[in-house]
Design a protein around this motif. Structure first.
Motif, PDB file in Angstrom:
ATOM      1  N   THR A 103      33.393  49.540 -43.766  1.00  0.00           N
ATOM      2  CA  THR A 103      32.729  49.170 -45.019  1.00  0.00           C
ATOM      3  C   THR A 103      31.902  50.337 -45.506  1.00  0.00           C
ATOM      4  N   HIS A 104      32.179  50.776 -46.725  1.00  0.00           N
ATOM      5  CA  HIS A 104      31.421  51.859 -47.356  1.00  0.00           C
ATOM      6  C   HIS A 104      30.343  51.246 -48.261  1.00  0.00           C
ATOM      7  N   TYR A 105      29.129  51.761 -48.150  1.00  0.00           N
ATOM      8  CA  TYR A 105      28.002  51.267 -48.938  1.00  0.00           C
ATOM      9  C   TYR A 105      27.599  52.322 -49.959  1.00  0.00           C
ATOM     10  N   PHE A 106      27.423  51.886 -51.209  1.00  0.00           N
ATOM     11  CA  PHE A 106      26.994  52.764 -52.301  1.00  0.00           C
ATOM     12  C   PHE A 106      25.720  52.181 -52.936  1.00  0.00           C
ATOM     13  N   GLU A 107      24.885  53.074 -53.387  1.00  0.00           N
ATOM     14  CA  GLU A 107      23.673  52.631 -54.082  1.00  0.00           C
ATOM     15  C   GLU A 107      24.040  51.923 -55.389  1.00  0.00           C
ATOM     16  N   SER A 108      23.223  50.928 -55.747  1.00  0.00           N
ATOM     17  CA  SER A 108      23.428  50.200 -57.001  1.00  0.00           C
ATOM     18  C   SER A 108      22.304  50.541 -57.966  1.00  0.00           C
ATOM     19  N   LYS A 109      22.685  50.956 -59.170  1.00  0.00           N
ATOM     20  CA  LYS A 109      21.719  51.271 -60.213  1.00  0.00           C
ATOM     21  C   LYS A 109      21.605  50.146 -61.245  1.00  0.00           C
ATOM     22  N   GLU A 110      22.073  48.950 -60.857  1.00  0.00           N
ATOM     23  CA  GLU A 110      22.021  47.800 -61.751  1.00  0.00           C
ATOM     24  C   GLU A 110      20.569  47.388 -61.957  1.00  0.00           C
ATOM     25  N   PRO A 111      20.109  47.297 -63.218  1.00  0.00           N
ATOM     26  CA  PRO A 111      18.719  46.858 -63.452  1.00  0.00           C
ATOM     27  C   PRO A 111      18.505  45.433 -62.951  1.00  0.00           C
ATOM     28  N   GLY A 112      17.421  45.220 -62.252  1.00  0.00           N
ATOM     29  CA  GLY A 112      17.117  43.913 -61.698  1.00  0.00           C
ATOM     30  C   GLY A 112      17.655  43.684 -60.304  1.00  0.00           C
ATOM     31  N   TYR A 113      18.430  44.633 -59.780  1.00  0.00           N
ATOM     32  CA  TYR A 113      18.989  44.512 -58.431  1.00  0.00           C
ATOM     33  C   TYR A 113      18.441  45.636 -57.561  1.00  0.00           C
ATOM     34  N   ARG A 114      17.161  45.687 -57.445  1.00  0.00           N
ATOM     35  CA  ARG A 114      16.528  46.728 -56.639  1.00  0.00           C
ATOM     36  C   ARG A 114      16.846  46.504 -55.159  1.00  0.00           C
ATOM     37  N   GLY A 115      17.305  47.560 -54.499  1.00  0.00           N
ATOM     38  CA  GLY A 115      17.606  47.489 -53.075  1.00  0.00           C
ATOM     39  C   GLY A 115      18.975  46.928 -52.751  1.00  0.00           C
ATOM     40  N   LYS A 151      49.137  55.289 -41.913  1.00  0.00           N
ATOM     41  CA  LYS A 151      48.215  56.298 -42.433  1.00  0.00           C
ATOM     42  C   LYS A 151      47.644  55.932 -43.792  1.00  0.00           C
ATOM     43  N   ASN A 152      48.222  54.937 -44.459  1.00  0.00           N
ATOM     44  CA  ASN A 152      47.732  54.533 -45.781  1.00  0.00           C
ATOM     45  C   ASN A 152      46.565  53.548 -45.623  1.00  0.00           C
ATOM     46  N   VAL A 153      45.459  53.887 -46.243  1.00  0.00           N
ATOM     47  CA  VAL A 153      44.268  53.018 -46.224  1.00  0.00           C
ATOM     48  C   VAL A 153      44.317  52.109 -47.441  1.00  0.00           C
ATOM     49  N   THR A 154      44.129  50.834 -47.235  1.00  0.00           N
ATOM     50  CA  THR A 154      44.182  49.849 -48.325  1.00  0.00           C
ATOM     51  C   THR A 154      42.810  49.204 -48.516  1.00  0.00           C
ATOM     52  N   LEU A 155      42.661  48.651 -49.712  1.00  0.00           N
ATOM     53  CA  LEU A 155      41.383  48.021 -50.064  1.00  0.00           C
ATOM     54  C   LEU A 155      41.353  46.585 -49.561  1.00  0.00           C
ATOM     55  N   ASP A 156      40.226  46.180 -49.009  1.00  0.00           N
ATOM     56  CA  ASP A 156      40.070  44.823 -48.502  1.00  0.00           C
ATOM     57  C   ASP A 156      39.253  43.967 -49.470  1.00  0.00           C
ATOM     58  N   GLU A 157      38.003  44.312 -49.732  1.00  0.00           N
ATOM     59  CA  GLU A 157      37.162  43.543 -50.656  1.00  0.00           C
ATOM     60  C   GLU A 157      36.033  44.416 -51.171  1.00  0.00           C
ATOM     61  N   THR A 158      35.488  44.009 -52.304  1.00  0.00           N
ATOM     62  CA  THR A 158      34.359  44.697 -52.934  1.00  0.00           C
ATOM     63  C   THR A 158      33.320  43.647 -53.303  1.00  0.00           C
ATOM     64  N   VAL A 159      32.072  43.881 -52.930  1.00  0.00           N
ATOM     65  CA  VAL A 159      31.024  42.892 -53.173  1.00  0.00           C
ATOM     66  C   VAL A 159      29.680  43.605 -53.271  1.00  0.00           C
ATOM     67  N   LEU A 160      28.774  42.981 -54.002  1.00  0.00           N
ATOM     68  CA  LEU A 160      27.414  43.502 -54.132  1.00  0.00           C
ATOM     69  C   LEU A 160      26.533  42.746 -53.149  1.00  0.00           C
TER      70      LEU A 160
END
Length: 309
Positions: free
Chosen positions: A59-71, A85-94
């Motif tokens: 799971t890769h974590y990225f910072e969120s710059k969404e206003p109102g979603y601090r942290g 060797k092919n990496v596939t996407l599983d899910e994306t969530v905030l």
């Protein structure tokens, strides 16, 4: 397969000792593209970390710059099949981080409701087994088998009554008899509900309030107290003093305020003493001195003829 899923039969290893899969850990660009596709443009920030969730699951974590979603952080889980060797996407969530600003825990409306929250048009339903209420009368709404009123006559009377009143219960039923006796309420206040109301009123306008403790007397001896009926009259009444903070409220007999009817009676205005010298009275001044004063003379007839006095 989700981020929390591992291969069946494989013991779950603590996250701290797991080593992320190399190919899945290097798929940062794939994870960023998935996060930017799910979020608005410019919302996904820098890459924070890559956490191994299982065998070949990262799971890769990225910072969120969404206003109102601090942290909060965008979490994108990627995976690959065994020997692939092919990496596939599983899910994306905030997901919230450790210092994220979270909403308070959800509370049912029945626990959130407070006195004064109801507005015009709002409806507050009560449960069938509400402990504050009890049946106003008992029995079943079934017409007695030996009723003296026939069904045809009862229908005819109901039609005539409908022209006079808006609600006509069926004749011969418990509800109809209760309506005729003035017991139109299907449920009345129970002793438990009465005690709850009494405790609430005593807390707001009772003997423990600062106003009552500083009052010169209690409401029991106040002329502005309107007594209640029933068992409540032994402990409560309604205040009718427009200058009292409890005007129109149910108050305890041990409550009191500075507007007590006998607290301060206005004295009558003082009556001044009679003046020693009355300067407002009129004095009589005669035009001629008295005849017995010795300073009067008889009028001269000659002077009277000439018009002199």
């Amino acid at each position: 397969m989700s981020a929390a899923t591992t291969r069946s039969g494989t013991p779950r290893t603590p996250r701290a000792t797991r080593i992320p899969d190399r190919l899945c850990a290097e798929a940062v660009d794939l994870a960023r593209e998935a996060a930017e596709e799910a979020a608005f443009p410019g919302i996904v920030g820098a890459h924070v970390e890559a956490v191994a969730e299982g065998d070949r699951v990262v799971t890769h974590y990225f910072e969120s710059k969404e206003p109102g979603y601090r942290g909060w952080r965008w979490a994108v889980t990627v995976t690959r099949a065994s020997r692939a060797k092919n990496v596939t996407l599983d899910e994306t969530v905030l997901l919230p981080g450790s210092d994220a600003l979270l909403a308070p825990e959800w509370v049912p409306w029945s626990e959130r409701l407070r006195p004064g929250d109801m507005g015009p048009g709002d409806l507050l339903p009560t449960e069938q087994d509400d402990l504050r209420l009890e049946p106003g009368y008992s029995g079943e709404d079934v017409p007695p088998p030996n009723s003296a009123v026939s069904e045809e006559l009862a229908d005819h009377l109901d039609v005539e009554d409908a022209e006079i009143v808006t609600r006509t219960p069926s004749r011969g039923t418990i509800a109809a008899i209760a309506d005729e006796l003035g017991m139109r309420r299907a449920r009345v206040l129970s002793r438990y509900g009465l005690h709850l109301a009494a405790d609430r009123w005593d807390e707001a306008f009772g003997a423990r309030t600062p106003m009552a403790q500083a009052a010169p007397a209690t409401c029991e001896s106040c002329a502005f107290l309107v007594p209640l009926d029933g068992s409540l009259k032994q402990a409560f009444g309604i205040c009718a003093n427009e200058f009292s903070p409890a005007d129109g409220r149910v108050v305890s007999l041990s409550y009191g305020c500075g507007g007590h009817s006998e607290a301060a009676i206005m004295p009558k205005p003082p009556r001044p003493a009679p003046p020693v010298l009355d300067s407002m009275a009129t004095d009589a001044f005669p035009l001629r001195p008295a005849e017995d004063s010795g300073s009067t003379m008889e009028p001269d007839a000659t002077s009277e003829d000439l018009g002199h006095s």
